[in-house]
Design an enzyme around this catalytic site. Structure first.
Site, PDB file in Angstrom:
ATOM      1  N   CYS A   2       0.916  -1.252  -0.102  1.00  0.00           N
ATOM      2  CA  CYS A   2       0.088  -0.002  -0.035  1.00  0.00           C
ATOM      3  C   CYS A   2       1.029   1.254  -0.066  1.00  0.00           C
ATOM      4  O   CYS A   2       2.163   1.330   0.684  1.00  0.00           O
ATOM      5  CB  CYS A   2      -0.877  -0.039   1.339  1.00  0.00           C
ATOM      6  SG  CYS A   2      -1.868  -1.567   1.368  1.00  0.00           S
ATOM      7  N   ARG A  27       4.295   0.829  -6.934  1.00  0.00           N
ATOM      8  CA  ARG A  27       4.254  -0.342  -5.961  1.00  0.00           C
ATOM      9  C   ARG A  27       3.394  -1.389  -6.228  1.00  0.00           C
ATOM     10  O   ARG A  27       3.306  -2.525  -5.555  1.00  0.00           O
ATOM     11  CB  ARG A  27       4.088   0.431  -4.568  1.00  0.00           C
ATOM     12  CG  ARG A  27       5.194   1.406  -4.157  1.00  0.00           C
ATOM     13  CD  ARG A  27       4.620   2.384  -3.050  1.00  0.00           C
ATOM     14  NE  ARG A  27       4.420   1.662  -1.997  1.00  0.00           N
ATOM     15  CZ  ARG A  27       5.143   1.471  -0.960  1.00  0.00           C
ATOM     16  NH1 ARG A  27       6.315   2.282  -0.979  1.00  0.00           N
ATOM     17  NH2 ARG A  27       5.109   1.064   0.277  1.00  0.00           N
ATOM     18  N   TRP A  74      -3.348  -2.351  -1.888  1.00  0.00           N
ATOM     19  CA  TRP A  74      -2.715  -3.778  -2.242  1.00  0.00           C
ATOM     20  C   TRP A  74      -3.360  -4.578  -1.320  1.00  0.00           C
ATOM     21  O   TRP A  74      -3.200  -4.885  -0.214  1.00  0.00           O
ATOM     22  CB  TRP A  74      -1.276  -3.767  -2.279  1.00  0.00           C
ATOM     23  CG  TRP A  74      -0.778  -5.090  -2.764  1.00  0.00           C
ATOM     24  CD1 TRP A  74      -0.415  -5.233  -4.202  1.00  0.00           C
ATOM     25  CD2 TRP A  74      -0.164  -6.287  -2.450  1.00  0.00           C
ATOM     26  NE1 TRP A  74       0.418  -6.386  -4.725  1.00  0.00           N
ATOM     27  CE2 TRP A  74       0.317  -7.205  -3.457  1.00  0.00           C
ATOM     28  CE3 TRP A  74      -0.249  -6.742  -1.279  1.00  0.00           C
ATOM     29  CZ2 TRP A  74       0.709  -8.328  -3.240  1.00  0.00           C
ATOM     30  CZ3 TRP A  74       0.399  -8.149  -0.986  1.00  0.00           C
ATOM     31  CH2 TRP A  74       0.853  -8.871  -1.930  1.00  0.00           C
ATOM     32  N   ASN A 101      -1.105   0.865   5.978  1.00  0.00           N
ATOM     33  CA  ASN A 101      -0.321  -0.118   5.226  1.00  0.00           C
ATOM     34  C   ASN A 101       0.194  -1.137   6.121  1.00  0.00           C
ATOM     35  O   ASN A 101       0.737  -0.618   7.346  1.00  0.00           O
ATOM     36  CB  ASN A 101       0.953   0.507   4.735  1.00  0.00           C
ATOM     37  CG  ASN A 101       1.703  -0.300   3.966  1.00  0.00           C
ATOM     38  OD1 ASN A 101       1.323  -1.350   3.585  1.00  0.00           O
ATOM     39  ND2 ASN A 101       2.970  -0.260   3.616  1.00  0.00           N
ATOM     40  N   GLY A 102      -0.082  -2.369   6.159  1.00  0.00           N
ATOM     41  CA  GLY A 102       0.219  -3.339   7.009  1.00  0.00           C
ATOM     42  C   GLY A 102      -0.941  -4.331   7.311  1.00  0.00           C
ATOM     43  O   GLY A 102      -1.799  -4.584   6.547  1.00  0.00           O
ATOM     44  N   GLU A 485      18.175 -14.433 -12.875  1.00  0.00           N
ATOM     45  CA  GLU A 485      17.805 -12.947 -13.047  1.00  0.00           C
ATOM     46  C   GLU A 485      16.878 -12.850 -14.396  1.00  0.00           C
ATOM     47  O   GLU A 485      15.900 -12.127 -14.411  1.00  0.00           O
ATOM     48  CB  GLU A 485      18.893 -12.036 -12.821  1.00  0.00           C
ATOM     49  CG  GLU A 485      18.567 -10.508 -13.014  1.00  0.00           C
ATOM     50  CD  GLU A 485      17.337 -10.061 -12.132  1.00  0.00           C
ATOM     51  OE1 GLU A 485      16.942 -10.760 -11.085  1.00  0.00           O
ATOM     52  OE2 GLU A 485      16.684  -9.164 -12.163  1.00  0.00           O
ATOM     53  N   LYS A 489      12.845 -11.640 -14.800  1.00  0.00           N
ATOM     54  CA  LYS A 489      12.552 -10.501 -15.417  1.00  0.00           C
ATOM     55  C   LYS A 489      11.405 -10.824 -16.507  1.00  0.00           C
ATOM     56  O   LYS A 489      10.420 -10.323 -16.620  1.00  0.00           O
ATOM     57  CB  LYS A 489      13.688  -9.780 -16.368  1.00  0.00           C
ATOM     58  CG  LYS A 489      14.683  -9.158 -15.279  1.00  0.00           C
ATOM     59  CD  LYS A 489      14.332  -7.801 -14.573  1.00  0.00           C
ATOM     60  CE  LYS A 489      13.712  -8.123 -13.271  1.00  0.00           C
ATOM     61  NZ  LYS A 489      14.272  -8.407 -12.089  1.00  0.00           N
ATOM     62  N   GLU A 492       8.283 -12.069 -14.703  1.00  0.00           N
ATOM     63  CA  GLU A 492       7.436 -10.951 -13.821  1.00  0.00           C
ATOM     64  C   GLU A 492       6.794  -9.828 -14.570  1.00  0.00           C
ATOM     65  O   GLU A 492       5.781  -9.350 -14.413  1.00  0.00           O
ATOM     66  CB  GLU A 492       8.213 -10.446 -12.765  1.00  0.00           C
ATOM     67  CG  GLU A 492       9.226  -9.712 -12.956  1.00  0.00           C
ATOM     68  CD  GLU A 492       9.925  -8.946 -11.563  1.00  0.00           C
ATOM     69  OE1 GLU A 492      11.231  -8.642 -11.758  1.00  0.00           O
ATOM     70  OE2 GLU A 492       9.129  -9.049 -10.692  1.00  0.00           O
ATOM     71  N   HIS A 508      19.896 -32.926 -16.881  1.00  0.00           N
ATOM     72  CA  HIS A 508      19.542 -33.619 -15.944  1.00  0.00           C
ATOM     73  C   HIS A 508      17.980 -33.276 -15.885  1.00  0.00           C
ATOM     74  O   HIS A 508      17.439 -33.446 -14.644  1.00  0.00           O
ATOM     75  CB  HIS A 508      20.107 -33.571 -14.966  1.00  0.00           C
ATOM     76  CG  HIS A 508      21.708 -33.631 -14.799  1.00  0.00           C
ATOM     77  ND1 HIS A 508      22.288 -34.871 -15.018  1.00  0.00           N
ATOM     78  CD2 HIS A 508      22.581 -32.734 -15.103  1.00  0.00           C
ATOM     79  CE1 HIS A 508      23.532 -34.732 -15.048  1.00  0.00           C
ATOM     80  NE2 HIS A 508      23.922 -33.392 -15.183  1.00  0.00           N
ATOM     81  N   LYS A 607       6.159  -3.481  -5.412  1.00  0.00           N
ATOM     82  CA  LYS A 607       7.711  -3.044  -5.518  1.00  0.00           C
ATOM     83  C   LYS A 607       8.438  -3.334  -4.269  1.00  0.00           C
ATOM     84  O   LYS A 607       9.381  -3.815  -4.354  1.00  0.00           O
ATOM     85  CB  LYS A 607       7.713  -1.667  -5.567  1.00  0.00           C
ATOM     86  CG  LYS A 607       9.200  -0.983  -5.791  1.00  0.00           C
ATOM     87  CD  LYS A 607      10.089  -1.788  -6.937  1.00  0.00           C
ATOM     88  CE  LYS A 607      11.525  -1.356  -6.984  1.00  0.00           C
ATOM     89  NZ  LYS A 607      11.922  -1.907  -8.089  1.00  0.00           N
TER      90      LYS A 607
HETATM   91  C1  AGP Z   1      12.411  -8.187  -8.608  1.00  0.00           C
HETATM   92  O1  AGP Z   1      12.344  -7.656 -10.050  1.00  0.00           O
HETATM   93  C2  AGP Z   1      11.223  -8.132  -7.837  1.00  0.00           C
HETATM   94  N1  AGP Z   1      10.483  -7.012  -7.920  1.00  0.00           N
HETATM   95  C3  AGP Z   1      11.255  -8.711  -6.494  1.00  0.00           C
HETATM   96  O2  AGP Z   1      11.550  -9.955  -6.607  1.00  0.00           O
HETATM   97  C4  AGP Z   1      12.327  -7.863  -5.479  1.00  0.00           C
HETATM   98  O3  AGP Z   1      13.583  -8.066  -5.900  1.00  0.00           O
HETATM   99  C5  AGP Z   1      12.060  -8.471  -4.035  1.00  0.00           C
HETATM  100  O4  AGP Z   1      10.801  -8.290  -3.770  1.00  0.00           O
HETATM  101  C6  AGP Z   1      13.251  -8.003  -3.075  1.00  0.00           C
HETATM  102  O5  AGP Z   1      12.943  -6.698  -2.998  1.00  0.00           O
HETATM  103  P1  AGP Z   1      14.075  -5.775  -2.207  1.00  0.00           P
HETATM  104  O6  AGP Z   1      15.158  -5.840  -2.949  1.00  0.00           O
HETATM  105  O7  AGP Z   1      13.524  -4.364  -2.082  1.00  0.00           O
HETATM  106  O8  AGP Z   1      14.153  -6.378  -0.944  1.00  0.00           O
END
Ligand code: AGP
Length: 612
Positions: A2, A27, A74, A101-102, A485, A489, A492, A508, A607
């Site tokens: 949020c 976010r 969120w 938020n929480g 990585e 990308k 996601e 394998h 985010k």
């Molecule tokens: C990565 O593209 C994602 N947005 C997500 O995996 C992110 O890296 C992860 O939530 C960790 O976030 P942080 O680095 O702010 O702790």
């Protein structure tokens, strides 16, 4: 997670509150709303959907007033709907508005208690109980919202970043923090509140990050902070050195591609002041550990999530190679509960771009509880993780707005390369070998510019992948984390399933997936394992797999085996991850564009994941 914005000052609040939400959109959220105080009236506008929907409703029904709060939700309790959107109203006569938020763990019991006293609930959210609790306390002490909030908070079990307004206390915004971030913006004749400094950056560079247990009262000309045990406190004032346009798109189509293209500067900024050419090493100011203490370290444990976990894995290879120190990379969510055997010569590092990820914060607190020295590699200045670690290293990457992390990964890998160099030179790494790493790092920004110049080629290559149902990403040694990585990308932001593997592992099991519709992306720059990788590529081609490769420019042998060949400059192995990841970032970006995906706000993602 949020997003929260609060404002009190001389300007109309509504435009400032909405503009702040715009900066927090990245976010991830599913509804938005605001509340303002106009003379003695509480005005609330909230809608499911994007901030744009809220703006349209404000055009029909404005929300006047120079004091207010706003929120992007969120969903945790209850689906996205107008009713469940924040702010939530408390009291028998709608005296109080709250954004949160929480997660409030004991919200059901509190709801039953309040309903028994005649309070009626309009939503399915946990947040609404907070609004009624505060309204009940305000009814007992009609004109002190600050005191009413402080009396209500001890009933809550869970986490919160809160902002509260009431028509009974016009001009006041109350904020409270426990487990979810909240920062105060100190302006001239105005004060702001936000869950992320990026929301208030255009208004002020002077901020005070609230700490757990603190409650703040803001008026246009003043603010005061009380801690639940320590009473009134004088906060530390930080300066956010962001350029005013740092959170603007600057002509780019999306924040993600803007941040990909910023990476030459990102690496420069992460290196700034940290390379020691004369000693063939690097230096950090904030580790708070002496060379003698660091020499005693016999093991390093990294704990992180997502992309930060991938960066940490690059760090494992680099530190073991340059410093001969055993390194373990743990998923933070696993580390905090698995009770891993750690001795007193183990150094625990956490990595987090946001500095607010709940799982990573939990891992940090678990390591501290066991008495381990804890360091943090973080981007967001003053964030909870940055403050709670015993020391650490800031990335200096500026705000990363795109949900898919890109420049933060590069900044983390840069810092980890310099850390591996520093630890190596404390031990056995020679001046000559150390200087070679310094030279390589200094050459990276220019090399990255050359990789970015190949974007048209990468965009063309994206068309070969845009209809795929699944993809394999394969890399050896330092490029195994890069493969992971690249796969993250793609999945996601384009929603195409993708998996990363060590190249040799393909035999394998995963090779069963290889067919014409499953692109195999090989990260294969020239290096000690290059020939072996060419053999693996032959195995894919023998099964009519589509081969996309990232390799050293001029590598004819690799190009001949590839349906798509994406070149990177010929650089020493230790810095190749910084170069090889960029074509994969751009590939994912252009595939997502071709598929019409919401690149900066991918579905279901946030985010900063500040809930467990
Ligand atoms: C990565 O593209 C994602 N947005 C997500 O995996 C992110 O890296 C992860 O939530 C960790 O976030 P942080 O680095 O702010 O702790």
């Amino acid at each position: 997670m949020c997003g929260i914005v609060g404002y009190t000052g001389m300007h109309e609040a509504s435009p400032i509150l909405v503009a702040g939400l715009r900066r927090l959109e990245y976010r991830g959220y599913d509804s938005a709303g605001l509340a303002t105080i106009a003379s003695d009236r509480l005005i609330v506008r909230k809608r499911a959907g994007r901030v744009r929907v809220l703006e349209e409703s404000l055009e029909q029904e404005p929300a006047p007033g120079s004091c207010g709060i706003s929120h992007t939700r969120w969903a945790t309790h209850g689906p996205a709907s107008d009713r469940n959107a924040h702010p939530h109203i408390g009291g028998r006569n709608a005296e109080v508005a709250v954004v949160h938020n929480g997660v409030i763990e004991n919200h059901s019991a509190l709801r039953r208690e309040l309903e028994a006293e005649g309070y009626t609930f309009a939503s399915q959210t946990d947040t609404e109980v907070i609004a009624h609790l505060i309204a009940r306390e305000l009814a007992r002490d009609g004109n002190n919202l600050f005191a009413a909030v402080q009396r209500a908070l001890p009933r809550l079990e869970g986490t919160y970043g809160l902002a509260v307004v009431s028509a009974k206390c016009p001009g006041e915004v109350i904020g409270a923090k426990l487990g979810s971030p909240l920062v105060v913006g100190l302006g001239e004749g105005e004060h702001l509140l936000a869950s992320d400094p990026v929301a208030i950056a255009p208004h002020t560079a002077r901020v005070a990050f609230l700490q757990d247990g603190e409650v703040v009262r803001l008026t246009p000309d003043d603010f005061e902070i009380h801690h639940r045990e320590r009473g009134e406190i004088t906060p530390r004032i930080d300066r956010i050195d962001w350029k005013p346009d740092a959170v603007e798109l600057g002509g780019h189509a999306h924040y993600m591609v803007k941040e990909i293209r910023e990476q030459p500067d990102t690496v420069l900024d992460a290196c700034r002041g940290r390379l020691r050419r004369a000693e063939g090493t690097s230096r950090f100011g904030g580790l708070n550990m002496s060379a003698r203490q660091l020499r005693r370290v016999r093991r390093v444990v990294f704990a992180a999530c997502g992309t930060s976990w991938h960066a940490a894995l690059v760090g494992e290879y680099l530190i073991e190679r340059l410093a001969h120190l055993p390194v373990e990379v743990e998923y933070a969510s696993e580390f905090r509960y698995r009770n891993a055997p750690l001795d007193d010569r183990t150094l625990v590092f956490v990595l987090s771009q946001s500095g607010e990820t709940a799982d990573t914060l939990g891992a940090l607190r678990e390591a501290k509880r066991q008495g381990h020295p804890t360091l943090a590699i973080v981007n967001t200045v003053g964030s909870t993780i940055a403050r709670e670690a015993d020391g650490g290293i800031y990335l200096h990457a500026g705000p990363e707005v795109g949900v898919a992390s890109t420049k933060a990964f590069s900044a983390q890998v840069t810092v980890l390369t310099l850390l591996a160099l520093y630890l190596g030179r404390l031990r056995h790494l020679s001046f000559t070998d150390g200087l070679a790493v310094v030279d390589a790092m200094e050459a990276v920004p220019a090399a990255l510019q050359r990789v970015l110049a190949t974007e048209p080629q990468i965009e063309a290559a994206a068309a070969r992948m845009a209809q795929a149902k699944s993809a394999l990403y394969l890399g050896r040694d330092l490029h195994f984390p890069v493969a992971l990585e690249g796969a993250l990308k793609l999945k996601e932001i384009s929603y195409i399933h993708a998996e990363g593997y060590p190249t040799a592992e393909m035999k394998h099991g995963p090779i069963a997936l290889v067919d014409r519709d499953t692109p195999c992306v090989f990260i294969a720059p020239k290096g000690s394992l290059h020939a072996k990788t060419l053999s693996n590529i032959e195995e894919v081609r023998a099964r009519h797999g589509t081969v996309v490769s990232v390799g050293t420019e001029g590598d004819e042998a690799l190009a001949a085996l590839s349906d798509v060949f994406l070149p990177i400059p010929d650089m020493p192995e230790v810095v190749q991850p910084l170069l090889a990841v960029v074509p994969l970032q751009l590939l994912a970006y252009h595939v997502a564009r071709l598929r019409g995906c919401d690149i900066d706000k991918p579905r279901n993602l946030a985010k900063s994941v500040t809930v467990e």
